[in-house]
Design an enzyme around this catalytic site. Sequence first.
Site, PDB file in Angstrom:
ATOM      1  N   LYS A   1      21.052  61.341  33.085  1.00 44.00           N
ATOM      2  CA  LYS A   1      20.838  60.250  34.043  1.00 44.00           C
ATOM      3  C   LYS A   1      21.385  60.626  35.420  1.00 44.00           C
ATOM      4  O   LYS A   1      20.676  60.560  36.428  1.00 44.00           O
ATOM      5  CB  LYS A   1      21.527  58.971  33.547  1.00 44.00           C
ATOM      6  CG  LYS A   1      21.223  58.579  32.104  1.00 44.00           C
ATOM      7  CD  LYS A   1      19.786  58.202  31.891  1.00 44.00           C
ATOM      8  CE  LYS A   1      19.559  57.533  30.543  1.00 44.00           C
ATOM      9  NZ  LYS A   1      19.859  58.357  29.364  1.00 44.00           N
TER      10      LYS A   1
ATOM     11  N   ARG B   1       6.332  62.057  30.705  1.00 43.61           N
ATOM     12  CA  ARG B   1       7.240  63.132  30.290  1.00 43.61           C
ATOM     13  C   ARG B   1       6.563  64.459  30.617  1.00 43.61           C
ATOM     14  O   ARG B   1       5.519  64.804  30.069  1.00 43.61           O
ATOM     15  CB  ARG B   1       7.549  63.042  28.807  1.00 43.61           C
ATOM     16  CG  ARG B   1       8.211  64.270  28.194  1.00 43.61           C
ATOM     17  CD  ARG B   1       9.551  64.629  28.803  1.00 43.61           C
ATOM     18  NE  ARG B   1      10.511  63.531  28.730  1.00 43.61           N
ATOM     19  CZ  ARG B   1      11.245  63.253  27.667  1.00 43.61           C
ATOM     20  NH1 ARG B   1      11.121  63.989  26.564  1.00 43.61           N
ATOM     21  NH2 ARG B   1      12.103  62.258  27.692  1.00 43.61           N
TER      22      ARG B   1
ATOM     23  N   LYS C   1      20.926  50.799  32.379  1.00 42.76           N
ATOM     24  CA  LYS C   1      20.917  51.655  31.190  1.00 42.76           C
ATOM     25  C   LYS C   1      22.219  52.434  31.076  1.00 42.76           C
ATOM     26  O   LYS C   1      22.884  52.716  32.073  1.00 42.76           O
ATOM     27  CB  LYS C   1      19.722  52.609  31.215  1.00 42.76           C
ATOM     28  CG  LYS C   1      19.558  53.425  32.480  1.00 42.76           C
ATOM     29  CD  LYS C   1      18.210  54.159  32.464  1.00 42.76           C
ATOM     30  CE  LYS C   1      17.931  54.855  33.778  1.00 42.76           C
ATOM     31  NZ  LYS C   1      16.604  55.510  33.784  1.00 42.76           N
TER      32      LYS C   1
ATOM     33  N   ARG D   1       3.854  57.571  28.502  1.00 44.91           N
ATOM     34  CA  ARG D   1       4.245  56.605  27.472  1.00 44.91           C
ATOM     35  C   ARG D   1       4.050  55.202  28.025  1.00 44.91           C
ATOM     36  O   ARG D   1       4.743  54.796  28.958  1.00 44.91           O
ATOM     37  CB  ARG D   1       5.696  56.862  27.050  1.00 44.91           C
ATOM     38  CG  ARG D   1       5.875  58.253  26.421  1.00 44.91           C
ATOM     39  CD  ARG D   1       7.295  58.737  26.464  1.00 44.91           C
ATOM     40  NE  ARG D   1       7.732  58.987  27.827  1.00 44.91           N
ATOM     41  CZ  ARG D   1       8.937  59.450  28.149  1.00 44.91           C
ATOM     42  NH1 ARG D   1       9.816  59.720  27.205  1.00 44.91           N
ATOM     43  NH2 ARG D   1       9.274  59.639  29.404  1.00 44.91           N
TER      44      ARG D   1
ATOM     45  N   ARG E   1      10.532  48.810  28.062  1.00 47.09           N
ATOM     46  CA  ARG E   1      10.730  50.227  27.753  1.00 47.09           C
ATOM     47  C   ARG E   1       9.423  50.878  27.320  1.00 47.09           C
ATOM     48  O   ARG E   1       8.693  50.333  26.502  1.00 47.09           O
ATOM     49  CB  ARG E   1      11.772  50.376  26.651  1.00 47.09           C
ATOM     50  CG  ARG E   1      13.121  49.762  26.998  1.00 47.09           C
ATOM     51  CD  ARG E   1      13.999  49.643  25.785  1.00 47.09           C
ATOM     52  NE  ARG E   1      13.383  48.799  24.754  1.00 47.09           N
ATOM     53  CZ  ARG E   1      13.868  48.636  23.539  1.00 47.09           C
ATOM     54  NH1 ARG E   1      14.961  49.277  23.178  1.00 47.09           N
ATOM     55  NH2 ARG E   1      13.260  47.854  22.675  1.00 47.09           N
TER      56      ARG E   1
ATOM     57  N   GLU F   1      14.714  60.505  35.112  1.00 50.29           N
ATOM     58  CA  GLU F   1      15.671  61.236  34.278  1.00 50.29           C
ATOM     59  C   GLU F   1      15.265  62.704  34.188  1.00 50.29           C
ATOM     60  O   GLU F   1      14.093  63.050  34.353  1.00 50.29           O
ATOM     61  CB  GLU F   1      15.751  60.651  32.861  1.00 50.29           C
ATOM     62  CG  GLU F   1      16.334  59.252  32.792  1.00 50.29           C
ATOM     63  CD  GLU F   1      16.493  58.746  31.370  1.00 50.29           C
ATOM     64  OE1 GLU F   1      16.514  59.582  30.435  1.00 50.29           O
ATOM     65  OE2 GLU F   1      16.600  57.526  31.184  1.00 50.29           O
TER      66      GLU F   1
ATOM     67  N   ASN G   1      15.753  65.392  31.229  1.00 48.15           N
ATOM     68  CA  ASN G   1      16.197  65.537  29.840  1.00 48.15           C
ATOM     69  C   ASN G   1      16.475  67.001  29.530  1.00 48.15           C
ATOM     70  O   ASN G   1      15.564  67.834  29.560  1.00 48.15           O
ATOM     71  CB  ASN G   1      15.123  65.003  28.898  1.00 48.15           C
ATOM     72  CG  ASN G   1      14.920  63.506  29.066  1.00 48.15           C
ATOM     73  OD1 ASN G   1      15.541  62.704  28.384  1.00 48.15           O
ATOM     74  ND2 ASN G   1      14.047  63.128  29.997  1.00 48.15           N
TER      75      ASN G   1
ATOM     76  N   ASP H   1      11.278  62.894  33.414  1.00 49.12           N
ATOM     77  CA  ASP H   1      10.684  61.570  33.265  1.00 49.12           C
ATOM     78  C   ASP H   1      10.328  61.050  34.650  1.00 49.12           C
ATOM     79  O   ASP H   1      11.203  60.955  35.532  1.00 49.12           O
ATOM     80  CB  ASP H   1      11.656  60.607  32.582  1.00 49.12           C
ATOM     81  CG  ASP H   1      11.804  60.889  31.096  1.00 49.12           C
ATOM     82  OD1 ASP H   1      11.024  61.698  30.564  1.00 49.12           O
ATOM     83  OD2 ASP H   1      12.704  60.300  30.469  1.00 49.12           O
TER      84      ASP H   1
END
Length: 319
Positions: A130, A215, A165, A230, A238, A286, A288, A278
């Site tokens: 994050k 993603r 979050k 997504r 979400r 984000e 990852n 993301d």
Amino acid sequence: MNKKKTLKIGIVMDPIQLIKIEKDSSFAILLEAQKRNHQIHYIEMNDLYLKKNQAYARTRFIKIQKKIKNHFNFIQEQNISLNELDVILMRKDPPFNMEFIYATYILERAEKNGVLIINKPKSLRDCNEKIFASLFDKFTPDTLVTRNISQMYNFWKKYKDVIIKPLDNMGGTNVFRIKENDTNFLVISEIMTNYEKKYCMIQSYLPSVKYGDKRILIINGKVIPWCVARIPKKDETRANIAAGGKAQIKKLDEKDWEIANYLSPILKEKGLIFVGLDIIGDKLTEINVTSPTCICEIELNINISITGMLMDYIENQIY
């Protein structure tokens, strides 16, 4: 042509009996490694240990197959020095807690003795998924990292619609959207900060999430030209697949390429070989680095082998 040697590949992951093989990226990577006749050493966090300044693990040889509820078989168990392995894939899912940090210290001992670790342990520690993204604020939504409820309140009043979050979790766990005049602000902020004892992240809400939280995968600085968008289910904030989001495969758009191409050399320099970005709309949310997913969704729909690219990189580094 000389026959390539069999590599000894270690993987640190969550219990394999609990994974969903049709979606699990670690399983996809292991399938590719097995197809190339490499020896796979399966490792869980409890198996790692230090002894006399050396890193060790209990490992189990594993054979896998694409059969639900019968997808793995342990062949042999042994305790070995991690120095005996050629490469170790650190694929343990968050939470990103002190136990995860301790594991990176152990893996770093092996790295110093020449074992390739993906992703680099130091960078796993440095690049919280994050907070790391917030370094690139020209691409990110307005963001605040704090444990001060008064600061969170002022941020919420300014933007009127925000996402809160935790910094250490994944899959949409404990992610809240707070709209204007929401009477739950105080209780949510108290829970998220544990009464101002724990940091969290608050960001301005991005309405474009309805078109997909994308993603984007990067292997050794090379951007995969297809991403998984997504799409959140109805009445859900979400978009994570783990939270019921629907996956759609899309080509990267111009802004996706701009962000990914800017970040890819930085990630590569840090030894972050397998990374998932993301992106919502034109904003990076984000980065990852612990256990990126979405390999399976892309490979199922597009004639591309992301796992092959990763294994090619590993082999080229070792042979």
